[in-house]
Design a protein around this motif. Structure first.
Motif, PDB file in Angstrom:
ATOM      1  N   LYS A 142      14.085   6.820   6.068  1.00 54.84           N
ATOM      2  CA  LYS A 142      15.253   7.266   5.301  1.00 54.84           C
ATOM      3  C   LYS A 142      15.150   8.750   4.967  1.00 54.84           C
ATOM      4  N   GLY A 143      14.124   9.404   5.506  1.00 54.77           N
ATOM      5  CA  GLY A 143      13.957  10.827   5.258  1.00 54.77           C
ATOM      6  C   GLY A 143      13.577  11.145   3.821  1.00 54.77           C
ATOM      7  N   ARG A 144      12.907  10.210   3.172  1.00 54.81           N
ATOM      8  CA  ARG A 144      12.506  10.438   1.783  1.00 54.81           C
ATOM      9  C   ARG A 144      10.990  10.411   1.652  1.00 54.81           C
ATOM     10  N   GLY A 145      10.528  10.928   0.514  1.00 56.84           N
ATOM     11  CA  GLY A 145       9.093  10.918   0.248  1.00 56.84           C
ATOM     12  C   GLY A 145       8.782  10.175  -1.037  1.00 56.84           C
ATOM     13  N   PRO A 160       0.843  -1.192   0.000  1.00 58.84           N
ATOM     14  CA  PRO A 160       0.000   0.000   0.000  1.00 58.84           C
ATOM     15  C   PRO A 160       0.883   1.248   0.000  1.00 58.84           C
ATOM     16  N   LEU A 161       0.366   2.334  -0.558  1.00 57.29           N
ATOM     17  CA  LEU A 161       1.182   3.553  -0.663  1.00 57.29           C
ATOM     18  C   LEU A 161       1.703   3.971   0.712  1.00 57.29           C
ATOM     19  N   ASP A 162       0.842   3.898   1.718  1.00 62.46           N
ATOM     20  CA  ASP A 162       1.308   4.392   3.017  1.00 62.46           C
ATOM     21  C   ASP A 162       2.388   3.496   3.618  1.00 62.46           C
ATOM     22  N   LEU A 163       2.432   2.239   3.191  1.00 67.65           N
ATOM     23  CA  LEU A 163       3.514   1.369   3.656  1.00 67.65           C
ATOM     24  C   LEU A 163       4.833   1.828   3.028  1.00 67.65           C
ATOM     25  N   THR A 164       4.792   2.134   1.740  1.00 61.51           N
ATOM     26  CA  THR A 164       5.993   2.630   1.075  1.00 61.51           C
ATOM     27  C   THR A 164       6.436   3.945   1.716  1.00 61.51           C
ATOM     28  N   GLN A 165       5.460   4.791   1.986  1.00 60.70           N
ATOM     29  CA  GLN A 165       5.797   6.079   2.625  1.00 60.70           C
ATOM     30  C   GLN A 165       6.406   5.851   3.998  1.00 60.70           C
ATOM     31  N   ASP A 166       5.836   4.891   4.714  1.00 57.48           N
ATOM     32  CA  ASP A 166       6.337   4.592   6.051  1.00 57.48           C
ATOM     33  C   ASP A 166       7.778   4.080   5.973  1.00 57.48           C
ATOM     34  N   ALA A 167       8.040   3.242   4.953  1.00 55.20           N
ATOM     35  CA  ALA A 167       9.398   2.707   4.785  1.00 55.20           C
ATOM     36  C   ALA A 167      10.380   3.826   4.414  1.00 55.20           C
ATOM     37  N   LEU A 168       9.915   4.779   3.629  1.00 58.64           N
ATOM     38  CA  LEU A 168      10.803   5.866   3.201  1.00 58.64           C
ATOM     39  C   LEU A 168      11.020   6.890   4.304  1.00 58.64           C
ATOM     40  N   ARG A 169      10.034   7.003   5.145  1.00 62.92           N
ATOM     41  CA  ARG A 169      10.102   7.982   6.229  1.00 62.92           C
ATOM     42  C   ARG A 169      11.373   7.788   7.054  1.00 62.92           C
TER      43      ARG A 169
END
Ligand code: SER
Length: 886
Positions: free
Chosen positions: A409-412, A398-407
């Motif tokens: 690493k300080g990325r969006g 899910p998009l929010d999982l990807t966002q959570d994983a990137l968070r």
């Protein structure tokens, strides 16, 4: 130190003592508000009481309401794990007044509970009020003795509460706790109010307006109270903690997570444990309320939360699924106040396990892809939308999982790019989509319910009754009459027509008045108003007229039998397969029944037979079916099967059938006990007979059984029997011997086939079918030549035959023509000593031509070709001879 469970009880007992009805939490899926994805506040179940559309026999209530804020308007998902007070699931403690008391009581109730029963130091408390609410200021001063500097006037929406763009709303006063000057942050309304020092603990809303769709606000019929206090926050405060996740309940879940993953609860994995603890609660409670993971709507929000938790378990190094192992800890903590959790425990565990097992199959590969993508990007660049979409589409991220994983690493993520990729995919799918288009505004039914009261249902006892036409509705408008040929929705004060619900289809029948007649083609209900969908067949129907309503008896009788059989089936499945079987949906139609239930594997023939045997045993028992009205608690105490997530009123109807002495009893003497509003047979024997049509998968983790009862079951079995008798006749056998006879025939067929193949080969060598003797060779131009036209031989057989003939001749040429059903195969062979004089390829070429063929290929000693028409075989042989003559 009071536990969260103690605090919940203290709250409810306090308001119970103060004449509030203690009302059970409503399900997380709101039944009375189609605009809400999940119940996100205590007032949701009372919305229509505030506006006066609905009335109950109490005017004060108190609840501990299950709330989910993930998805839809209220969404705290992104922050969970990283902050001290965000949750996807939380409990909202509240007290409510529906036109009973107002601010002058609500404020003292809250103040006394906090400072006396909970013993909070009053000097730590301060409040906000809506800037114009002098009344509230005065009450705070008078009752709580608060000084002016601790009553802060706020002009913003923060102190004017509304559930959404429309609905009940009003100014509010919020109570704050000051954690002390060692924690940074300013009081509400100050520039640094977002700091952690002053924490809002309770919101008291003075409900006095209704926000209308046209932007205007009208006064509510009665001034009301709606308060909300998060249990987790007040719990942290009363346990001397600053972080909700340090309370006893969360601590137990975090420790369970740490145990299951063999990690330190307070080590670097702490954030993961927090996410897991929170998500365990929301996912388990959502499933207990009937939400199952899916790829759309509520089910997708559930799946997103689950997968997010599963990634955090993976980050903790877990090699195997984790979430399902934590459910017992949750049930220990919360199963007592929320018994639905324990009832759904096995289903929740099973679903979590299968979801996590499945997601783990793509999780690692997806994470690797994510790392690769990031490696190819410049520092700090956002992940392109297309990559996020691929993770979503191919790896189930899910998009929010990807966002959570990137968070971390300080990325969006380039969300616009993701949305564009998603839109493109949807556009492709849209062509095939056709929606139901039925989203008519339900408010008209609430209006009618308010004006006329709800429809009284007489159909448990009778199939015909008198009623009075209260309203006629066409195209969402109330009309005075409807004439022959028109379609109209008819509302009456009482009806024997069952309105579609609980899987049972709506009744059909007729409605007759002095001036007109209508055919009822379906019955539905909204806001407990029964809507008879009708075509006027004669005369005119008029509002106010008395009418005779008659249900189609035969159809209803079939539906009844199917519905009762569904209850027996439900219990039989639980008995045969286990207690995890829970109803997931059903259809009780006149011609068949369908039952969907939680179970992961297909049923074996043996299991299906056991289920059929059990159901038919209870049919033959012919026990009386009993229906009783009782409180939901009493029904549950009786072991009643309820539909998860179904909202039941203060009273429920309990349908029981079957004496348990025939087998396992679920409660005392009764075998099947279910909460059910449907219509049933009076004795199980009325079902007649039950037969399943097999089981199939309905969706992930859900099986579907379709079945027939009564005459339809008999007809089905007789048709099967007829087919068997016909088969036996054809086999010149008896039905009982059919399987053995058939097996013997199949064996025989196999050996005959082998024999035929062998014979065909032998026969061809001997000269082909129809040739009496071995063919002789004639000598042409000094070359011994043998030509033959064969039938019953295929092209495949020819090379072997050519070789055999060549060997027999020693020296010479051979031409074989095989007519194999519409196709002609031709082969020629020349012994090696003659290949410099004549080529097999040339022989084939000249031979196929008169038979409508062309070409041919091979070597000088052996060639093959094809043709269409065997009638030219004699000419073909002649052509070959001509060639040999030179
Ligand atoms: N409805 C208000 C809230 O949710 C008070 O219960 O804050």
């Amino acid at each position: 130190m009071p536990s969260l469970n103690d605090i919940r009880s203290t709250f409810l007992d306090y308001f119970g003592r103060n004449q509030h009805q203690i009302v059970a939490s409503s399900p997380l899926v709101p039944r009375n508000d189609p605009t809400l994805m999940f119940t996100a506040a205590g007032m949701v179940q009372f919305k229509n009481l505030f506006t006066g559309v609905e009335h109950r026999d109490y005017t004060r209530a108190t609840t501990a309401q299950k709330c989910v804020r993930a998805g839809g308007k209220h969404n705290d998902l992104d922050n969970v794990g990283y902050t001290a007070r965000h949750h996807t699931f939380f409990e909202m403690l509240g007290n409510f007044s529906f036109g009973d008391y107002f601010k002058e009581d609500a404020i003292p109730f809250a103040w006394d509970l906090l400072t006396k029963d909970f013993g909070i130091d009053a000097s730590r408390l301060l409040v906000t009020v809506y800037h114009t609410d002098d009344e509230a200021v005065e009450i705070w001063k008078k009752h709580a003795g608060l000084s002016d500097d601790r009553i802060i006037r706020i002009a913003s929406d923060d102190n004017f509460w509304s559930a959404g763009p429309t609905g009940p709303c009003g100014p509010c006063t919020e109570i704050f706790y000051d954690h002390g000057d060692h924690i940074p942050g300013g009081p509400p309304g100050s520039p640094d109010e977002d700091g952690d020092r002053f924490i809002e603990i309770w919101n008291l809303v003075f409900m006095q307006y209704e926000q209308m769709e046209d932007g205007t606000r009208r006064d509510l019929p009665n001034k009301s109270i709606d308060t909300g206090m998060g249990l987790e926050r007040i719990g942290a405060l009363l346990q001397g903690k600053h972080d909700n996740y340090d309370t006893d309940l969360f601590r137990a879940l975090i420790e369970a997570s740490a145990n299951a993953t063999n990690t330190d609860p307070d080590g670097p994995g702490n954030v993961h444990h927090r996410v897991i603890a929170d998500h365990l609660r929301s996912t388990s409670f959502l499933m207990a309320d009937g939400v199952l993971p899916s790829n759309e709507g509520r089910g997708y929000v559930l799946r997103r939360i689950m997968r997010r938790a599963m990634r955090h378990a993976h980050l903790l190094g877990a090699k195997d699924p984790v979430m399902h192992r934590l459910v017992p800890a949750l049930v220990t903590q919360m199963g007592q106040p929320y018994p639905e959790l324990g009832r759904a425990q096995s289903m929740i565990q099973e679903t979590l396990l299968s979801e996590e097992t499945r997601f783990r199959q793509t999780l690692e590969r997806g994470l690797r892809l994510l790392d690769d993508e990031l490696g190819n990007l410049p520092e700090d660049a956002s992940l392109p939308g297309a990559a996020a979409f691929k993770l979503y589409d191919t790896f189930g991220f899910p998009l929010d999982l990807t966002q959570d994983a990137l968070r971390e690493k300080g990325r969006g993520v380039d969300v616009a790019g993701f949305d564009a990729a998603m839109a493109e995919q949807k556009a492709k799918a849209r062509a095939a989509w056709s929606g139901s288009g039925e989203t008519a505004d339900a408010s008209i039914w609430f209006d009618l319910a308010e004006k006329h009261g709800v429809t009284e249902f007489l159909g448990y006892e009778t199939e015909q009754a008198e009623g009075q036409i209260l309203a006629l509705v066409q195209d969402q408008c109330v009309v005075d009459s409807a004439a022959a040929g028109q379609t109209v929705q008819i509302i009456v004060n009482q009806t024997p027509f069952y309105a579609e619900s609980g899987g049972q289809v709506g009744d059909t029948g007729t409605l007759k008045t002095a001036d007109g007649t209508a055919r009822i083609t379906d019955t539905r209900k909204s806001a407990d108003v029964f809507i008879h969908i009708a075509e006027v067949t004669e005369g005119t129907l008029r509002k106010g007229a008395g009418a005779t309503l008659t249900v189609d008896h035969d159809r209803r009788a079939l539906i009844r039998a199917n519905h009762s059989a569904t209850h027996l089936l439900n219990e039989a499945l639980r008995e045969v397969l286990g207690d995890h079987v829970a109803q997931r949906g059903s259809l009780n139609a006149p011609d068949r029944l369908r039952f969907d239930f939680s179970h992961t594997k297909g049923l074996t023939l043996e299991e299906l037979a056991q289920v059929e045997t059990r159901v038919n045993a209870f049919i033959r028992q012919n026990d009386a079916v009993s229906t009783r009205i009782m409180t939901p608690d009493d029904a549950r105490a009786l072991g009643a099967q309820a539909l998860f997530g179904e909202k039941y009123g203060d009273e429920v109807r309990v349908v029981s059938m079957g004496r348990a002495d025939t087998g396992k009893g679920t409660s005392g003497d009764t075998w099947s006990v279910e909460l059910c509003g449907g219509t049933h047979v009076s004795r199980t024997g009325d079902i007649g007979l039950f037969v399943t049509l097999g089981d199939s998968a309905s969706s992930a983790g859900v099986r579907r059984i379709e079945a027939l009862t009564g005459a339809a079951a008999l007809e089905y079995l007789m048709a099967q029997d007829r087919r068997l008798a016909e088969t036996a006749l054809a086999l010149k056998s008896s039905p009982g011997d059919v399987p053995d006879r058939l097996r013997a025939l199949l064996d025989e067929r196999k050996s005959l086939q082998n024999e035929v193949a062998q014979l065909r080969r032998d026969l061809a060598m001997a000269g082909g079918a129809g040739q009496a003797e071995q063919p002789g060779a004639e000598t042409i131009n000094g070359i011994p030549f043998l030509a033959q036209s064969l039938s019953g031989v295929t092209g495949k057989d020819l090379p072997g035959l050519i070789d055999a003939h060549k060997a027999r001749l020693g020296s010479g040429a051979v031409l074989l023509i095989a007519d194999a059903g519409g196709k002609v195969a031709v082969a020629a062979g020349v012994t090696d000593d003659l290949t410099d004089r004549i080529s097999a390829v040339d022989l084939v070429r000249v031979a196929v031509a008169p038979m409508g063929g062309k070409g041919g290929g091979g070597r000088p000693d052996m060639a093959q070709g094809g043709a269409r028409d065997a009638a030219g075989a004699a000419d073909a042989i002649e052509a070959a001879k001509t060639l040999l003559k030179g």
